[in-house]
Scaffold this motif. Structure first.
Motif, PDB file in Angstrom:
ATOM      1  N   ALA A 220       0.807  -1.221   0.000  1.00  0.00           N
ATOM      2  CA  ALA A 220       0.000   0.000   0.000  1.00  0.00           C
ATOM      3  C   ALA A 220       0.839   1.270   0.000  1.00  0.00           C
ATOM      4  CB  ALA A 220      -0.919   0.010   1.226  1.00  0.00           C
ATOM      5  N   THR A 221       2.163   1.115   0.066  1.00  0.00           N
ATOM      6  CA  THR A 221       3.055   2.275   0.147  1.00  0.00           C
ATOM      7  C   THR A 221       4.092   2.217  -0.967  1.00  0.00           C
ATOM      8  OG1 THR A 221       2.795   2.497   2.543  1.00  0.00           O
ATOM      9  CG2 THR A 221       4.792   3.419   1.591  1.00  0.00           C
ATOM     10  N   CYS A 222       4.398   3.357  -1.553  1.00  0.00           N
ATOM     11  CA  CYS A 222       5.439   3.460  -2.589  1.00  0.00           C
ATOM     12  C   CYS A 222       6.690   4.077  -1.962  1.00  0.00           C
ATOM     13  CB  CYS A 222       4.942   4.330  -3.743  1.00  0.00           C
ATOM     14  SG  CYS A 222       6.052   4.367  -5.166  1.00  0.00           S
ATOM     15  N   ASP A 223       7.819   3.421  -2.148  1.00  0.00           N
ATOM     16  CA  ASP A 223       9.057   3.881  -1.508  1.00  0.00           C
ATOM     17  C   ASP A 223       9.446   5.294  -1.948  1.00  0.00           C
ATOM     18  OD1 ASP A 223       9.357   1.569  -0.050  1.00  0.00           O
ATOM     19  OD2 ASP A 223      10.646   0.602  -1.534  1.00  0.00           O
ATOM     20  N   GLU A 224       9.295   5.589  -3.236  1.00  0.00           N
ATOM     21  CA  GLU A 224       9.684   6.926  -3.710  1.00  0.00           C
ATOM     22  C   GLU A 224       8.950   7.271  -5.003  1.00  0.00           C
ATOM     23  OE1 GLU A 224      13.825   8.363  -3.379  1.00  0.00           O
ATOM     24  OE2 GLU A 224      13.737   8.650  -5.565  1.00  0.00           O
TER      25      GLU A 224
END
Length: 419
Positions: A220-224
């Motif tokens: 659910a999260t994008c690193d960058e």
């Protein structure tokens, strides 16, 4: 009468613009004998002109060309941001404009003019094709790269829907009180569009079990993500941040219909806007980290605990939360099941206290979408979920969440079954 007809007009960015555009379309279609196209053409031109007014905030040029069985309408504004279909839930109150255009028009497109854009549509086939009215090419706009790290994609997606709906309601609230309302709304919408166009959109299934299986961290999260912000739009993020704070304050004062916003969503918006301003001033990127959120005053919860407790069936495994997802009552059996010593250890805390951290973002996004547009994929049905106990361990349970009312207050009753 029948034949060819052309009408052109320039509209100021004000609420009556859509009405005047509809009148121009009616005039051209009546003159050309194509009144049978009137309903669809007026519907689409209303959408395009309204979008130009509230999202561009510049003068709007409308050109109507009509023949006996066809019409073309061009809507031009001075905003360089091209429209794009947004990923919205089926119950969303905004974001469906281009879908409506696609449904009602035979053809439509958008053309960059160098100074702005033209959105045009046709119903039927005109004898003269669209020429484009292109302006001389101009250099591409300067951009400011903004590096966003550890981006909560689910929360951003839910926030886009909430922010668009809240800004639209706040615009209507301000229109007859503040001459800057449309300009502010256009600036804030520009900032939203910059993020919406460049941040990845999560693919979400409708099935509750599939939803719970796919929305956990780290997916659910994008690193960058590197967002290219037009330099002229950097200040729009200041407007967006300030405008949403004022809109939230108006909602909290009961002047708007919008429901309470989740604290994490509010923090994320402040972080996004701050990163643009900070990095535009050559500051380093700061990753997203949700701040700790204290609960409410437990005395306020205890004062009304009997009213909430009456919603809990005898000997049930259940709890009651507020619209803001603060725990208001817990059954004795659930206190024991979660290995707490007494209910006071849970009362007044966010319900995230019993949600595993890998599901936190999904919970916040889901609560935001429900408050914004009534999306209720995880309501009214039993789903299997893990819950966090006081000792940090997890237990798998079946969960049923139902909305209830205590007087005028809406609450949620969550019932658990051991597995």
């Amino acid at each position: 009468m029948s034949g060819a007809a052309r009408v052109t007009l320039t509209l100021s960015p004000e609420p009556v613009a859509a009405s005047r555009a509809r009148h121009a379309v009616r005039e051209a279609l009546t003159e050309s004998g194509a009144e049978h196209l009137l309903d669809a053409a007026q519907l689409v031109v209303s959408e395009l002109v309204t979008n130009a007014v509230v999202h561009a905030g510049t003068p709007v040029h409308v050109r109507v060309t009509a023949e006996t069985d066809a019409v073309r309408v061009e809507v031009e504004d001075a905003s360089p941001h091209l429209p794009a279909e947004r990923s919205r839930t089926v119950t969303a109150g905004t974001g469906r404009g281009l879908k409506l255009v696609t449904e009602q028009a035979d053809r439509w497109d958008v053309v960059a003019t160098g100074e702005g854009k033209i959105v045009w549509f046709e119903i039927g086939v005109l004898s003269v094709p669209f020429a484009g009215h292109r302006r001389p090419a101009t250099p591409p706009p300067r951009v400011t790269p903004v590096v966003l790290r550890h981006v909560p994609l689910l929360m951003h997606w839910a926030w886009q829907e909430h922010a668009a709906a809240l800004l639209r309601e706040y615009l209507l609230f301000r229109l007859d009180k503040d001459d800057a309302a449309i300009d502010d709304h256009a600036a804030a919408s520009t900032a939203l569009n910059v993020l919406d166009a460049q941040l990845p959109r999560p693919e979400l299934p409708e099935d509750p079990d599939a939803l719970l299986a796919t929305v956990v961290e780290p997916q659910a999260t994008c690193d960058e993500v590197v967002v290219l912000v037009p330099t002229v739009s950097v200040h729009h993020f200041v407007v967006l941040d300030n405008l949403l704070e004022r809109a939230i304050a108006a909602a909290q004062d009961g002047r708007l219909l919008s429901a309470p916003i989740q604290p994490e969503i509010r923090q994320m918006r402040a972080w996004l806007c701050a990163q643009v301003g900070k990095q535009a001033a050559h500051g380093p990127p700061t990753p997203w980290r949700p701040a700790a959120n204290p609960g409410v005053d437990i005395g306020d919860v205890l004062d009304r605990r009997p009213a909430y407790a009456r919603l809990l069936a005898p000997d049930s495994l259940a709890l009651v939360t507020s619209d803001a997802h603060v725990i208001l009552a817990v059954s004795p059996r659930l206190v024991s099941f979660l290995r707490y010593r007494e209910s006071s250890e849970l009362l007044g805390r966010r319900v995230l206290a019993v949600v595993p951290p890998r599901f936190h973002q999904a919970h916040v996004a889901g609560a935001t979408l429900h408050a914004t547009n009534g999306r209720d994929v995880l309501l009214h049905q039993w789903v299997s979920v893990p819950v966090v106990r006081a000792d940090g361990g997890e237990s798998l349970v079946e969960l049923l969440v139902e909305p209830q009312h205590v007087g005028d207050e809406r609450v949620f009753v969550a019932e658990f079954r051991e597995l």
